[in-house]
Design a protein around this motif. Sequence first.
Motif, mmCIF file in Angstrom:
data_model
loop_
_atom_site.group_PDB
_atom_site.id
_atom_site.type_symbol
_atom_site.label_atom_id
_atom_site.label_comp_id
_atom_site.label_asym_id
_atom_site.label_seq_id
_atom_site.Cartn_x
_atom_site.Cartn_y
_atom_site.Cartn_z
ATOM 1 N N MET A 1 -47.578 49.091 -27.288
ATOM 2 C CA MET A 1 -48.775 49.583 -27.985
ATOM 3 C C MET A 1 -48.785 49.034 -29.403
ATOM 4 S SD MET A 1 -49.996 53.527 -28.414
ATOM 5 C CE MET A 1 -50.087 53.712 -26.643
ATOM 6 N N ASP A 2 -49.926 48.520 -29.889
ATOM 7 C CA ASP A 2 -49.948 47.925 -31.205
ATOM 8 C C ASP A 2 -49.992 48.986 -32.288
ATOM 9 O OD1 ASP A 2 -52.558 48.783 -31.489
ATOM 10 O OD2 ASP A 2 -53.423 46.888 -30.833
ATOM 11 N N ASP A 3 -49.743 48.541 -33.544
ATOM 12 C CA ASP A 3 -49.640 49.485 -34.652
ATOM 13 C C ASP A 3 -50.922 50.263 -34.860
ATOM 14 O OD1 ASP A 3 -47.097 48.662 -35.067
ATOM 15 O OD2 ASP A 3 -47.571 47.261 -36.686
ATOM 16 N N ALA A 4 -52.056 49.606 -34.667
ATOM 17 C CA ALA A 4 -53.333 50.298 -34.886
ATOM 18 C C ALA A 4 -53.501 51.454 -33.931
ATOM 19 C CB ALA A 4 -54.489 49.305 -34.723
ATOM 20 N N THR A 5 -53.076 51.281 -32.696
ATOM 21 C CA THR A 5 -53.212 52.354 -31.716
ATOM 22 C C THR A 5 -52.246 53.488 -32.004
ATOM 23 O OG1 THR A 5 -53.880 50.730 -30.088
ATOM 24 C CG2 THR A 5 -53.234 52.859 -29.251
ATOM 25 N N LEU A 6 -51.056 53.143 -32.509
ATOM 26 C CA LEU A 6 -50.081 54.183 -32.837
ATOM 27 C C LEU A 6 -50.566 55.044 -33.988
ATOM 28 C CD1 LEU A 6 -46.750 52.170 -32.574
ATOM 29 C CD2 LEU A 6 -47.372 54.137 -31.177
ATOM 30 N N THR A 7 -51.189 54.416 -35.011
ATOM 31 C CA THR A 7 -51.638 55.169 -36.172
ATOM 32 C C THR A 7 -53.008 55.779 -35.965
ATOM 33 O OG1 THR A 7 -52.550 53.153 -37.142
ATOM 34 C CG2 THR A 7 -50.294 53.735 -37.744
ATOM 35 N N ASN A 8 -53.726 55.324 -34.964
ATOM 36 C CA ASN A 8 -55.082 55.802 -34.715
ATOM 37 C C ASN A 8 -55.262 56.088 -33.232
ATOM 38 O OD1 ASN A 8 -57.777 56.382 -34.710
ATOM 39 N ND2 ASN A 8 -58.458 54.316 -35.185
ATOM 40 N N PRO A 9 -54.790 57.253 -32.759
ATOM 41 C CA PRO A 9 -54.897 57.555 -31.329
ATOM 42 C C PRO A 9 -56.328 57.573 -30.820
ATOM 43 C CG PRO A 9 -54.150 59.475 -32.594
ATOM 44 C CD PRO A 9 -54.114 58.312 -33.514
ATOM 45 N N SER A 10 -57.306 57.786 -31.710
ATOM 46 C CA SER A 10 -58.708 57.793 -31.277
ATOM 47 C C SER A 10 -59.134 56.450 -30.707
ATOM 48 C CB SER A 10 -59.622 58.154 -32.454
ATOM 49 O OG SER A 10 -59.380 59.466 -32.883
ATOM 50 N N ALA A 11 -58.412 55.365 -31.094
ATOM 51 C CA ALA A 11 -58.789 54.023 -30.648
ATOM 52 C C ALA A 11 -58.200 53.673 -29.289
ATOM 53 C CB ALA A 11 -58.335 52.994 -31.686
ATOM 54 N N ARG A 12 -57.350 54.543 -28.734
ATOM 55 C CA ARG A 12 -56.732 54.234 -27.438
ATOM 56 C C ARG A 12 -57.788 54.038 -26.367
ATOM 57 N NH1 ARG A 12 -53.444 58.902 -27.988
ATOM 58 N NH2 ARG A 12 -54.449 59.672 -26.119
ATOM 59 N N LEU A 13 -57.590 53.022 -25.546
ATOM 60 C CA LEU A 13 -58.504 52.781 -24.441
ATOM 61 C C LEU A 13 -58.090 53.599 -23.232
ATOM 62 C CD1 LEU A 13 -59.033 48.915 -24.661
ATOM 63 C CD2 LEU A 13 -60.721 50.684 -25.116
ATOM 64 N N ARG A 14 -59.088 54.112 -22.508
ATOM 65 C CA ARG A 14 -58.862 54.914 -21.315
ATOM 66 C C ARG A 14 -59.833 54.471 -20.223
ATOM 67 N NH1 ARG A 14 -56.850 60.268 -22.287
ATOM 68 N NH2 ARG A 14 -58.536 61.285 -21.125
ATOM 69 N N SER A 15 -59.440 54.708 -18.994
ATOM 70 C CA SER A 15 -60.353 54.449 -17.890
ATOM 71 C C SER A 15 -61.581 55.348 -18.027
ATOM 72 C CB SER A 15 -59.666 54.739 -16.558
ATOM 73 O OG SER A 15 -60.604 54.799 -15.503
ATOM 74 N N ILE A 16 -62.713 54.852 -17.588
ATOM 75 C CA ILE A 16 -63.942 55.641 -17.668
ATOM 76 C C ILE A 16 -64.016 56.683 -16.552
ATOM 77 C CG2 ILE A 16 -65.462 54.254 -16.167
ATOM 78 C CD1 ILE A 16 -67.544 54.532 -18.558
ATOM 79 N N ALA A 17 -63.067 56.645 -15.597
ATOM 80 C CA ALA A 17 -63.134 57.527 -14.426
ATOM 81 C C ALA A 17 -63.213 59.005 -14.815
ATOM 82 C CB ALA A 17 -61.937 57.283 -13.520
ATOM 83 N N GLY A 18 -62.380 59.414 -15.780
ATOM 84 C CA GLY A 18 -62.398 60.817 -16.181
ATOM 85 C C GLY A 18 -63.716 61.222 -16.812
ATOM 86 N N ALA A 19 -64.268 60.340 -17.641
ATOM 87 C CA ALA A 19 -65.560 60.617 -18.264
ATOM 88 C C ALA A 19 -66.663 60.702 -17.217
ATOM 89 C CB ALA A 19 -65.885 59.530 -19.293
ATOM 90 N N LEU B 1 -70.838 54.161 -16.329
ATOM 91 C CA LEU B 1 -70.132 55.205 -15.591
ATOM 92 C C LEU B 1 -69.861 54.808 -14.142
ATOM 93 C CD1 LEU B 1 -72.247 58.218 -16.887
ATOM 94 C CD2 LEU B 1 -69.909 57.652 -17.586
ATOM 95 N N HIS B 2 -70.609 53.846 -13.632
ATOM 96 C CA HIS B 2 -70.468 53.429 -12.238
ATOM 97 C C HIS B 2 -69.618 52.169 -12.086
ATOM 98 C CE1 HIS B 2 -73.524 56.424 -11.537
ATOM 99 N NE2 HIS B 2 -74.333 55.807 -12.381
ATOM 100 N N ASP B 3 -69.037 51.710 -13.206
ATOM 101 C CA ASP B 3 -68.173 50.523 -13.176
ATOM 102 C C ASP B 3 -66.720 50.972 -13.234
ATOM 103 O OD1 ASP B 3 -66.776 48.189 -13.497
ATOM 104 O OD2 ASP B 3 -67.862 47.515 -15.283
ATOM 105 N N PRO B 4 -65.977 50.923 -12.122
ATOM 106 C CA PRO B 4 -64.595 51.423 -12.114
ATOM 107 C C PRO B 4 -63.658 50.651 -13.041
ATOM 108 C CG PRO B 4 -65.075 50.201 -10.106
ATOM 109 C CD PRO B 4 -66.380 50.374 -10.821
ATOM 110 N N ARG B 5 -64.071 49.467 -13.473
ATOM 111 C CA ARG B 5 -63.227 48.674 -14.366
ATOM 112 C C ARG B 5 -63.496 48.978 -15.843
ATOM 113 N NH1 ARG B 5 -65.366 43.052 -12.363
ATOM 114 N NH2 ARG B 5 -67.237 44.312 -12.733
ATOM 115 N N ALA B 6 -64.528 49.742 -16.103
ATOM 116 C CA ALA B 6 -64.925 49.997 -17.488
ATOM 117 C C ALA B 6 -63.900 50.878 -18.201
ATOM 118 C CB ALA B 6 -66.299 50.664 -17.522
ATOM 119 N N GLU B 7 -63.830 50.712 -19.505
ATOM 120 C CA GLU B 7 -62.918 51.491 -20.329
ATOM 121 C C GLU B 7 -63.645 51.966 -21.575
ATOM 122 O OE1 GLU B 7 -60.037 48.458 -20.779
ATOM 123 O OE2 GLU B 7 -58.805 49.111 -19.098
ATOM 124 N N ILE B 8 -63.235 53.118 -22.067
ATOM 125 C CA ILE B 8 -63.790 53.675 -23.299
ATOM 126 C C ILE B 8 -62.636 54.135 -24.164
ATOM 127 C CG2 ILE B 8 -65.983 54.389 -22.277
ATOM 128 C CD1 ILE B 8 -64.832 57.206 -22.001
#
Length: 349
Positions: free
Chosen positions: A1-19, A47-54
């Motif tokens: 995980m890069d430094d930006a993601t460690l210091t800024n958890p809001s920037a973490r990418l996640r699968s769109i499936a949960g959303a 929301l209908h693209d299983p590869r999408a990330e947010i």
Amino acid sequence: MDDATLTNPSARLRSIAGAALLVEFAQSRGMAAPAILRGTAIHEALLHDPRAEITYAQELVLLRNIVTGTDDEPGLGLMAGLMCHPPSLGVLGFAMMSSPTVRHAAEVALRYGDMWFTFAPHRLEEHGDMFRVVRDDSVLPPDLRRFALERDVAAISTIQQDIMSMRLPILAVHVTVAAHPIYEMFATLLGVEAIEFDARQTVLIGKRATLDLPLPSGNLATSRFYEQQCVDLIQRRRSRDGISSRVRELLVRRGGIADQSHIAADLDLSVRTLRRRLADEGTTYRELSSETIGMLAEELLTAGLTVEHVAGRLGYSSTSAFTSAFRAWKGQSPGHFARTHRGRVSTEV
């Protein structure tokens, strides 16, 4: 995980499936898609693209829209969690289903936490002949913790029962929420007679020996195959984290006000290259800028700044222009948001 993601958890990418599942749940409660997605910069088609990330931040905005739009009734999160099943987790779900033991499945789930639906991190502890699954809610704004806890616990229980075809024996459960009659459903879901409410931490406790129970579809070779796909996906995701996360960081430093050409120059990129790389990550400069300004507005209002001061800090020509933009993001006036949230711990930008 890069430094930006460690210091800024809001920037973490996640699968769109949960959303996507959350949107489906909110629609079943009568909410319309525009209200659910307001201020998230998530297009409905995505929301209908299983590869999408947010980003995690985008999903929190979505969660707050749902919590607000459904009046945050106790138990709604439980119903949302019942919609979560292993196939919705993609390769992670298949890695868990093919794990040889409960322990292996749990370790896989915890190792690739950002591929889960959960809003808060969990850790597995083993002490003597007992195990504990401990939840850390500190990353969540207080107004979202109850719904997120309900949804996550119900999702974990539902997925576990799907994988094992039985309920995992749990001896005790402690949750941070206050007691409510609807929470008898917690006990039913988890198979315990009583739950300790108003606990300092949410903890599930069971016999350590149950971690070594075999899973009905266990196959170590298959599980490792899917685990490798998880590793590959995480690596690709982290490489994409870089540019979007760096753009957000630069926008935050500039108070959300920056021309795209200036950000590109700071990154030593041409505007054209910046656009292409952001498009590769499924976003645009305009979306990132809008998302960042929205989160900064929330932070400043929560910290106690006046609406007029926030409008000026974020570069708006007038307070009314800022108010109109804030209503579009949040579905409420900045004044109402400030009165409701002032003094609370908000999401880290």
